[in-house]
Design an enzyme around this catalytic site. Structure first.
Site, PDB file in Angstrom:
ATOM      1  N   ASP A 187       0.381  -1.810  -3.841  1.00 14.77           N
ATOM      2  CA  ASP A 187       1.327  -1.030  -3.039  1.00 14.77           C
ATOM      3  C   ASP A 187       1.792   0.267  -3.711  1.00 14.77           C
ATOM      4  O   ASP A 187       2.767   0.873  -3.270  1.00 14.77           O
ATOM      5  CB  ASP A 187       2.542  -1.892  -2.685  1.00 14.77           C
ATOM      6  N   GLU A 188       1.112   0.693  -4.750  1.00 16.96           N
ATOM      7  CA  GLU A 188       1.602   1.864  -5.473  1.00 16.96           C
ATOM      8  C   GLU A 188       0.449   2.596  -6.158  1.00 16.96           C
ATOM      9  O   GLU A 188      -0.488   1.971  -6.646  1.00 16.96           O
ATOM     10  CB  GLU A 188       2.621   1.404  -6.529  1.00 16.96           C
TER      11      GLU A 188
END
Length: 352
Positions: free
Chosen positions: A94-95
């Site tokens: 997610d990053e």
């Protein structure tokens, strides 16, 4: 991404929208992997025990994680990134860091690019994202948390020093709770306080990290965005609802763990040579045992047999609450790829 796992669950199940959701286990041994913003208002946080989370929020809804689904969504998001730049360094599902100095859109404004990316993710995937924009990875990382959820912050070059001086040291990426408490005891509360200390002082009290703190508070962080960051290991583990003292039961659990690890290895298209068995006892003490094989493996049966050997290496000290298997020394690096190629060439010669 904003509360990624929980947001995916709310997107896929409209009945969860607007409700406090925790991804993870709600039992006495369960742990929260992610919490929706509705749950965070009650103090529910990732890595919190399921019992504590439910105590903080009695109406909390627990959902079992679906990592295959999160990986699928993550892949869609990365496709958006690559429409803007090839310099993408994923940190997790997610990053990621993006270097947009020279981008595919020919847009000179990193701030506008971040807005476009966030809007495109929302339009195509249905989830919100937040962004930090600045002159290096460290400041961009700190800024990305500034206006969460669904926001962004730009720290322009001339604003960097003032931004860092006003920042609470606990917001410095890499300063954990223990370091934060130590700094507070020394009267170091803000970046300005940190900046007032010499490099010698910080190194004396924080070791090698001291030199790192000395540089970053001055806006110096020279790490480039590395698009081909190598994965060091892959692992799977399980925490049990009740402590296990029987080795027969441990072997049953290890088989499931080995099969799960095999799936992850297959998805990542990697193999490795060093198998590590992780054992956490009922008194929370941790022990690891490793063995390096002469060849690359990814098969669940070989992983299990090696884990068995490590399990029987010495007698158990206590009952067990967690078991895990990890595989490292992966065939992702240049050296390993060269070795693998040489092995294949030798095999071909023998076949010939």
């Amino acid at each position: 991404m904003d509360a990624f796992y929980a947001s995916v669950e709310q997107m896929d199940n409209p009945n969860l929208k607007g409700k406090p959701v925790a991804v993870g286990g709600g039992g006495k041994r369960g742990v929260v992997s992610a919490a929706s913003y509705e749950a965070r208002k009650f103090g529910v946080r990732s890595a919190m025990s399921g019992v504590a989370a439910r105590r903080n929020c009695p109406d909390l809804i627990f959902v079992r994680p679906r990592f295959d689904r999160y990986q699928e969504i993550s892949g869609q998001i990365r496709k958006v990134f690559f429409q803007y730049t090839d310099l993408v360094e994923p940190l997790s599902l997610d990053e990621a860091y993006l270097d947009v100095t020279q981008n595919k859109k020919g847009n000179p404004s990193a701030t506008l690019i971040a807005q476009q990316i966030r809007q495109q993710i929302f339009d195509e995937v249905g989830l919100t994202a937040s962004a930090g924009i600045s002159i290096n990875k460290f400041i961009a990382k700190v800024a990305s948390d500034y206006h969460k959820p669904n926001g962004q912050k730009t720290v322009n070059p001339e604003e960097v020093i003032e931004f860092l001086e006003k920042l609470d040291v606990k917001k410095f990426y890499g300063v954990g709770k223990v370091t934060q408490a130590k700094m507070y005891k020394m009267g170091i509360y803000t970046g300005k306080d940190l900046k007032s200390k010499s490099e010698g002082f910080l190194t004396a009290h924080f070791g090698k990290s001291g030199a790192h703190y000395y540089r970053i508070v001055r806006g110096i962080h020279l790490s480039e965005v590395k698009p081909n960051r190598e994965r060091k290991s892959l692992a799977a583990e399980r925490t049990f609802s009740d402590n296990i003292s029987s080795e027969i039961y441990m072997l049953e659990r290890l088989q499931n763990i080995a099969e799960e690890l095999q799936k992850r290895l297959k998805r990542s298209k990697v193999a490795g040579r060093t198998v590590t068995l992780k054992i956490k006892y009922s008194d929370f003490s941790l022990q690891t045992r490793s063995k390096t094989l002469p060849y690359f493996v990814s098969d669940a049966n070989i992983l299990l047999e090696t884990a068995k050997e490590l399990l029987y290496q010495e007698k158990m000290k206590n009952s067990v609450r967690l078991l895990g298997i990890s595989l490292s020394n992966l065939n992702t690096g240049k050296k390993e790829k060269k070795e693998k190629k040489e092995i294949e060439i030798i095999q071909l010669r023998f076949d010939f």
